[in-house]
Design a protein around this motif. Structure first.
Motif, mmCIF file in Angstrom:
data_model
loop_
_atom_site.group_PDB
_atom_site.id
_atom_site.type_symbol
_atom_site.label_atom_id
_atom_site.label_comp_id
_atom_site.label_asym_id
_atom_site.label_seq_id
_atom_site.Cartn_x
_atom_site.Cartn_y
_atom_site.Cartn_z
ATOM 1 N N VAL A 1 0.843 -1.206 0.000
ATOM 2 C CA VAL A 1 0.000 0.000 0.000
ATOM 3 C C VAL A 1 0.872 1.248 0.000
ATOM 4 O O VAL A 1 0.588 2.235 -0.681
ATOM 5 N N GLY A 2 1.948 1.202 0.777
ATOM 6 C CA GLY A 2 2.849 2.343 0.871
ATOM 7 C C GLY A 2 3.779 2.493 -0.319
ATOM 8 O O GLY A 2 4.641 3.370 -0.325
ATOM 9 N N LYS A 3 3.628 1.600 -1.329
ATOM 10 C CA LYS A 3 4.412 1.679 -2.570
ATOM 11 C C LYS A 3 5.915 1.505 -2.350
ATOM 12 O O LYS A 3 6.738 2.149 -3.021
ATOM 13 N N MET A 4 6.291 0.662 -1.395
ATOM 14 C CA MET A 4 7.712 0.355 -1.244
ATOM 15 C C MET A 4 8.203 -0.293 -2.540
ATOM 16 O O MET A 4 7.498 -1.113 -3.132
ATOM 17 N N LYS A 5 9.383 0.075 -2.987
ATOM 18 C CA LYS A 5 9.924 -0.505 -4.208
ATOM 19 C C LYS A 5 10.030 -2.017 -4.052
ATOM 20 O O LYS A 5 10.553 -2.500 -3.052
ATOM 21 N N TYR A 6 9.535 -2.753 -5.054
ATOM 22 C CA TYR A 6 9.504 -4.205 -4.919
ATOM 23 C C TYR A 6 10.914 -4.793 -4.823
ATOM 24 O O TYR A 6 11.113 -5.788 -4.118
ATOM 25 N N SER A 7 11.886 -4.189 -5.486
ATOM 26 C CA SER A 7 13.254 -4.713 -5.424
ATOM 27 C C SER A 7 13.779 -4.672 -3.990
ATOM 28 O O SER A 7 14.457 -5.598 -3.537
#
Length: 216
Positions: A149-155
């Motif tokens: 939800v917080g859009k943390m980078k997936y990498s």
């Protein structure tokens, strides 16, 4: 209300008598028990609606049964690691793509302020939050969802997800493997499970008390 209390009572019984329940599952399902354990870990970490499934205590119990020869550790540990990592990955994806839709003002479960608080939380502690959350029941279920939800980078998320998943599974399964068959532990298994549960939720309790003290 009575039905809910009955369910909670049953769940408590399952948590506290994992040795008995797991023994029954092994006797009834044999090798399929590996799949059952995989699904439980996957669901507990991957489904935001299933945070009350056993985690730490189940891993310790599985390690104990591995020490008795019911499981092959070299199969059990990698399988559960895959379940933990893939569960968090699914939870992250659900949070990233569906989270904004369920985080509405009128939602009784997810509120808009949860998103703002989570964004600040991850900005403060970074990806290591995903690792620490593995050791806190309920929190480990919501952490990857809120990271999405917080859009943390997936990498970044993926690295901490893998590290956290490996450390969590290995530490608890090996603890059960090495200490589960010690006579004192074996004869007081219920108390050991209770201690694991209490120690697992203690960080969340301490943090809640601190937050309330600050608000006073």
């Amino acid at each position: 209300m009575a039905n809910m209390l009955a369910v909670l009572q049953h769940l408590v019984g399952v948590f506290l008598h994992l040795d008995v329940h797991l023994s029954t599952v092994i006797q009834n399902y044999g090798v399929w028990t590996y799949v059952i354990l995989f699904l439980i870990i996957f669901c507990e970490t991957g489904l935001v609606v299933a945070p009350i499934l056993p985690g730490d205590s189940l891993l310790f119990a599985a390690g104990t049964f591995a020490a008795r020869g019911d499981f092959e550790p070299y199969l059990l540990i990698p399988l559960l690691i895959v379940g933990a990592i893939s569960g968090d990955a699914l939870n992250y994806s659900v949070g990233r793509y569906l989270g904004p839709k369920v985080l509405k003002e009128h939602s009784r479960i997810f509120r808009r302020e949860y998103l703002d608080k989570t964004q600040k939380f991850y900005e403060k502690y970074g990806g290591k939050t995903i690792v620490f959350a593995r050791f806190v029941p309920i929190v480990r279920t919501f952490a990857p969802f809120m990271a999405g939800v917080g859009k943390m980078k997936y990498s970044h998320f993926a690295v901490y997800n893998v590290v956290g998943g490996i450390v969590w599974i290995v530490s608890f399964v090996l603890a059960g493997l090495f200490f589960g068959n010690i006579p004192a532990v074996k004869h007081n298994f219920t108390w050991v499970i209770m201690a694991i549960i209490i120690l697992s939720i203690m960080p969340a309790v301490v943090e809640t008390v601190r937050e309330r003290c600050k608000a006073c």
